[in-house]
Design an enzyme around this catalytic site. Structure first.
Site, PDB file in Angstrom:
ATOM      1  N   ASP A 124      42.623  31.720  33.311  1.00 22.25           N
ATOM      2  CA  ASP A 124      42.159  32.898  34.049  1.00 22.25           C
ATOM      3  C   ASP A 124      43.272  33.887  34.361  1.00 22.25           C
ATOM      4  O   ASP A 124      44.432  33.587  34.199  1.00 22.25           O
ATOM      5  CB  ASP A 124      41.635  32.452  35.420  1.00 22.25           C
ATOM      6  CG  ASP A 124      40.208  31.974  35.357  1.00 22.25           C
ATOM      7  OD1 ASP A 124      39.538  32.275  34.354  1.00 22.25           O
ATOM      8  OD2 ASP A 124      39.782  31.306  36.315  1.00 22.25           O
ATOM      9  N   LYS A 129      39.444  38.690  33.314  1.00 20.25           N
ATOM     10  CA  LYS A 129      39.170  40.122  33.202  1.00 20.25           C
ATOM     11  C   LYS A 129      39.731  40.827  34.421  1.00 20.25           C
ATOM     12  O   LYS A 129      39.888  40.234  35.484  1.00 20.25           O
ATOM     13  CB  LYS A 129      37.672  40.402  33.068  1.00 20.25           C
ATOM     14  CG  LYS A 129      36.829  39.711  34.113  1.00 20.25           C
ATOM     15  CD  LYS A 129      35.349  39.893  33.815  1.00 20.25           C
ATOM     16  CE  LYS A 129      34.554  38.814  34.500  1.00 20.25           C
ATOM     17  NZ  LYS A 129      33.322  38.447  33.865  1.00 20.25           N
ATOM     18  N   MET A 144      37.338  37.436  47.831  1.00 21.31           N
ATOM     19  CA  MET A 144      36.641  38.524  47.121  1.00 21.31           C
ATOM     20  C   MET A 144      36.073  39.561  48.083  1.00 21.31           C
ATOM     21  O   MET A 144      34.996  40.123  47.837  1.00 21.31           O
ATOM     22  CB  MET A 144      35.519  37.941  46.235  1.00 21.31           C
ATOM     23  CG  MET A 144      36.049  37.106  45.093  1.00 21.31           C
ATOM     24  SD  MET A 144      34.772  36.275  44.166  1.00 21.31           S
ATOM     25  CE  MET A 144      34.458  34.861  45.217  1.00 21.31           C
TER      26      MET A 144
HETATM   27  N1  SAH Z   1      39.283  29.424  42.752  1.00 17.73           N
HETATM   28  C1  SAH Z   1      40.119  30.373  43.446  1.00 17.73           C
HETATM   29  C2  SAH Z   1      39.320  31.566  43.953  1.00 17.73           C
HETATM   30  C3  SAH Z   1      38.726  32.402  42.839  1.00 17.73           C
HETATM   31  S1  SAH Z   1      37.828  33.782  43.424  1.00 17.73           S
HETATM   32  C4  SAH Z   1      40.837  29.665  44.611  1.00 17.73           C
HETATM   33  O1  SAH Z   1      40.485  28.523  44.929  1.00 17.73           O
HETATM   34  O2  SAH Z   1      41.768  30.229  45.171  1.00 17.73           O
HETATM   35  C5  SAH Z   1      39.060  35.035  43.408  1.00 17.73           C
HETATM   36  C6  SAH Z   1      39.471  35.372  44.826  1.00 17.73           C
HETATM   37  O3  SAH Z   1      40.390  34.418  45.313  1.00 17.73           O
HETATM   38  C7  SAH Z   1      40.169  36.705  44.975  1.00 17.73           C
HETATM   39  O4  SAH Z   1      39.259  37.780  45.057  1.00 17.73           O
HETATM   40  C8  SAH Z   1      40.912  36.502  46.278  1.00 17.73           C
HETATM   41  O5  SAH Z   1      40.030  36.603  47.370  1.00 17.73           O
HETATM   42  C9  SAH Z   1      41.313  35.044  46.172  1.00 17.73           C
HETATM   43  N2  SAH Z   1      42.668  34.871  45.611  1.00 17.73           N
HETATM   44  C10 SAH Z   1      43.001  34.110  44.560  1.00 17.73           C
HETATM   45  N3  SAH Z   1      44.333  34.122  44.356  1.00 17.73           N
HETATM   46  C11 SAH Z   1      44.856  34.914  45.308  1.00 17.73           C
HETATM   47  C12 SAH Z   1      46.178  35.310  45.660  1.00 17.73           C
HETATM   48  N4  SAH Z   1      47.233  34.911  44.953  1.00 17.73           N
HETATM   49  N5  SAH Z   1      46.336  36.125  46.730  1.00 17.73           N
HETATM   50  C13 SAH Z   1      45.298  36.538  47.456  1.00 17.73           C
HETATM   51  N6  SAH Z   1      44.015  36.191  47.167  1.00 17.73           N
HETATM   52  C14 SAH Z   1      43.807  35.383  46.118  1.00 17.73           C
END
Ligand code: SAH
Length: 242
Positions: A34, A56, A171
């Site tokens: 991803d 994406k 998100m």
């Molecule tokens: N599976 C991932 C989440 C995927 S959804 C997890 O467990 O972290 C994608 C969302 O995750 C983004 O919109 C944001 O809200 C958050 N996110 C993921 N990585 C991030 C990062 N490095 N900094 C801030 N928010 C992050």
């Protein structure tokens, strides 16, 4: 027939992956990854491993979930060890579960390897606990997204406001202010502390502390934490970072 490992890469710091996840990256024949997966982890793959990017940009183009599912299936027919690498944890607002359901329905064995989710790791980096004795004893991990088929949010923030101590929003960048308004309608005072962590663990990381009433534009990707526990974290942060 190969096996598919649905692996959490952690929140962006390449050291925040499990030993099992790293070992799988190092042995994989194919890795499907991803947008938020750190490059340093991909560089641990074998030189002959096939690396496929399926992320994406927000609002941009990328393969559909169906295409990713089929790709994983086809790779499992061809290779022994296929790793599907998700940012954070594969089951927290990732599509890891759907991918495993699809693969299982087509007779492919798959397994989950959990990861450190950004919603807990990003606040922790800034000393903010999800729960803290005496301040917060419940936490909800929620999405700020709207349901495209219904045109309204998937989470009822008004009800949530009254139900849990700490709310961690994934998100939520695009609709942060609307969500704050809904939480206040639900009874949270405008001075409720909020922490915003944008691009945690990446070069352009930005942290700020504000309030529900003062929340302004948030840049994607971001974790937004709402609740009294933020205040306690900020005190510790100040004491340590002075
Ligand atoms: N599976 C991932 C989440 C995927 S959804 C997890 O467990 O972290 C994608 C969302 O995750 C983004 O919109 C944001 O809200 C958050 N996110 C993921 N990585 C991030 C990062 N490095 N900094 C801030 N928010 C992050």
């Amino acid at each position: 027939m190969g096996r598919v490992f649905i692996v959490g890469a952690g929140p962006g710091d390449p050291e925040l992956i499990t030993l099992k996840g790293l070992r799988l990256i190092e042995t994989a024949d194919a890795i499907v990854y991803d947008r938020l997966v750190p490059q340093a982890l991909l560089s641990r793959a074998r030189p002959q491993a096939l690396l496929v990017y399926v992320g994406k940009k927000p609002g941009g183009q990328g393969p559909s979930q169906q295409e990713i599912n089929e790709m994983l299936y086809n790779l499992a027919l061809k290779y022994d060890v296929v790793v599907r690498l998700h940012g954070g944890d594969p089951l927290v607002f990732g599509r890891g579960f759907e991918e495993c359901e699809y693969l299982a329905s087509r007779g492919i064995r798959c397994e989950f390897v959990p990861g450190v989710t950004s919603g807990l790791a990003a606040p922790a980096k800034h000393y903010i606990p999800p729960v803290a004795r005496g301040t917060a004893s419940s936490v909800a991990l929620v999405t700020g997204r709207e349901d495209p088929s219904k045109g309204r949010r998937q989470v009822d923030f008004k009800r949530l406001a009254a139900a849990v101590d700490t709310i961690v929003i994934y998100m939520g960048a695009a609709s942060a202010r609307e969500i704050a308004a809904e939480l206040m309608e639900g009874g949270l005072p405008p001075d409720t502390p909020v922490a915003v962590i944008e691009s945690a663990f990446f070069e352009d990381e930005r942290f700020r502390a504000t309030t529900l009433g003062g929340l302004d534009a948030v840049r994607n990707p971001a974790v937004i934490v709402v609740g009294r526990t933020v205040e306690r974290g900020l005190r510790l942060r100040e004491a340590l970072c002075r």
